[in-house]
Scaffold this motif. Sequence first.
Motif, mmCIF file in Angstrom:
data_model
loop_
_atom_site.group_PDB
_atom_site.id
_atom_site.type_symbol
_atom_site.label_atom_id
_atom_site.label_comp_id
_atom_site.label_asym_id
_atom_site.label_seq_id
_atom_site.Cartn_x
_atom_site.Cartn_y
_atom_site.Cartn_z
ATOM 1 N N PHE A 23 6.085 -0.263 13.928
ATOM 2 C CA PHE A 23 5.896 0.178 12.558
ATOM 3 C C PHE A 23 5.406 1.619 12.531
ATOM 4 N N ASN A 24 6.106 2.501 11.808
ATOM 5 C CA ASN A 24 5.754 3.914 11.753
ATOM 6 C C ASN A 24 5.504 4.322 10.303
ATOM 7 N N PRO A 25 4.244 4.601 9.933
ATOM 8 C CA PRO A 25 3.936 4.974 8.552
ATOM 9 C C PRO A 25 4.690 6.209 8.062
ATOM 10 N N GLN A 26 5.125 7.072 8.961
ATOM 11 C CA GLN A 26 5.863 8.266 8.542
ATOM 12 C C GLN A 26 7.212 7.904 7.930
ATOM 13 N N ASP A 27 7.700 6.697 8.187
ATOM 14 C CA ASP A 27 8.979 6.258 7.641
ATOM 15 C C ASP A 27 8.859 5.718 6.217
ATOM 16 N N TRP A 28 7.649 5.647 5.674
ATOM 17 C CA TRP A 28 7.410 4.992 4.385
ATOM 18 C C TRP A 28 6.725 5.938 3.414
ATOM 19 N N SER A 29 6.957 5.714 2.135
ATOM 20 C CA SER A 29 6.334 6.553 1.113
ATOM 21 C C SER A 29 4.985 6.011 0.669
ATOM 22 N N VAL A 50 -5.592 -6.526 13.647
ATOM 23 C CA VAL A 50 -5.747 -5.282 14.405
ATOM 24 C C VAL A 50 -4.590 -4.339 14.072
ATOM 25 N N GLN A 51 -3.360 -4.839 14.099
ATOM 26 C CA GLN A 51 -2.178 -4.029 13.763
ATOM 27 C C GLN A 51 -2.234 -3.561 12.310
ATOM 28 N N GLU A 52 -2.614 -4.456 11.431
ATOM 29 C CA GLU A 52 -2.658 -4.108 10.012
ATOM 30 C C GLU A 52 -3.669 -2.992 9.763
ATOM 31 N N LYS A 53 -4.852 -3.109 10.328
ATOM 32 C CA LYS A 53 -5.877 -2.083 10.133
ATOM 33 C C LYS A 53 -5.459 -0.753 10.753
ATOM 34 N N ARG A 54 -4.776 -0.808 11.880
ATOM 35 C CA ARG A 54 -4.273 0.411 12.517
ATOM 36 C C ARG A 54 -3.257 1.104 11.592
ATOM 37 N N ALA A 55 -2.368 0.338 10.991
ATOM 38 C CA ALA A 55 -1.373 0.902 10.080
ATOM 39 C C ALA A 55 -2.046 1.501 8.844
ATOM 40 N N ILE A 56 -3.047 0.832 8.311
ATOM 41 C CA ILE A 56 -3.773 1.362 7.153
ATOM 42 C C ILE A 56 -4.402 2.704 7.504
ATOM 43 N N GLU A 57 -5.032 2.783 8.663
ATOM 44 C CA GLU A 57 -5.630 4.046 9.107
ATOM 45 C C GLU A 57 -4.577 5.148 9.193
ATOM 46 N N GLN A 58 -3.415 4.823 9.738
ATOM 47 C CA GLN A 58 -2.349 5.817 9.876
ATOM 48 C C GLN A 58 -1.835 6.278 8.511
ATOM 49 N N PHE A 59 -1.682 5.349 7.582
ATOM 50 C CA PHE A 59 -1.247 5.726 6.237
ATOM 51 C C PHE A 59 -2.248 6.683 5.609
ATOM 52 N N LEU A 60 -3.528 6.392 5.755
ATOM 53 C CA LEU A 60 -4.554 7.252 5.180
ATOM 54 C C LEU A 60 -4.572 8.614 5.869
ATOM 55 N N GLN A 61 -4.394 8.647 7.180
ATOM 56 C CA GLN A 61 -4.359 9.916 7.912
ATOM 57 C C GLN A 61 -3.187 10.792 7.458
ATOM 58 N N HIS A 62 -2.073 10.162 7.122
ATOM 59 C CA HIS A 62 -0.897 10.902 6.661
ATOM 60 C C HIS A 62 -0.919 11.113 5.137
ATOM 61 N N GLN A 63 -2.030 10.761 4.516
ATOM 62 C CA GLN A 63 -2.229 10.921 3.072
ATOM 63 C C GLN A 63 -1.113 10.256 2.260
ATOM 64 N N LYS A 64 -0.720 9.076 2.723
ATOM 65 C CA LYS A 64 0.284 8.293 2.002
ATOM 66 C C LYS A 64 -0.430 7.415 0.967
ATOM 67 N N PRO A 65 0.187 7.167 -0.183
ATOM 68 C CA PRO A 65 -0.418 6.255 -1.161
ATOM 69 C C PRO A 65 -0.633 4.885 -0.535
ATOM 70 N N THR A 66 -1.826 4.369 -0.677
ATOM 71 C CA THR A 66 -2.203 3.083 -0.078
ATOM 72 C C THR A 66 -3.014 2.285 -1.097
ATOM 73 N N VAL A 67 -2.572 1.054 -1.369
ATOM 74 C CA VAL A 67 -3.252 0.192 -2.320
ATOM 75 C C VAL A 67 -3.470 -1.168 -1.663
ATOM 76 N N GLY A 68 -4.666 -1.692 -1.799
ATOM 77 C CA GLY A 68 -4.977 -3.018 -1.273
ATOM 78 C C GLY A 68 -5.441 -3.925 -2.399
ATOM 79 N N LEU A 69 -4.853 -5.120 -2.492
ATOM 80 C CA LEU A 69 -5.236 -6.116 -3.477
ATOM 81 C C LEU A 69 -5.776 -7.347 -2.757
ATOM 82 N N CYS A 70 -6.962 -7.745 -3.100
ATOM 83 C CA CYS A 70 -7.556 -8.930 -2.470
ATOM 84 C C CYS A 70 -7.332 -10.161 -3.312
#
Length: 70
Positions: A23-29, A50-70
């Motif tokens: 999974f590569n966050p750079q491929d997603w908006s 572990v994978q999910e949290k890693r992807a969230i960190e990468q999205f935030l590092q690339h300043q991609k819009p990120t929304v989490g709903l609990c």
Amino acid sequence: VWLEQNHYPYQLHFWGSSDGEKFNPQDWSGLLILGGPQNVDEEAKYPWLVQEKRAIEQFLQHQKPTVGLC
């Protein structure tokens, strides 16, 4: 359904699947994270967290819009 009706492309991704490491966050908006019965600190019980949290960190590092709903 709303995404399809409004012509927004999307793809569902399940972190427990074998493609999680590719999974590569750079491929997603953006990223929309949906909750579940697990807690964020239960990696031993839900190893895919572990994978999910890693992807969230990468999205935030690339300043991609990120929304989490609990």
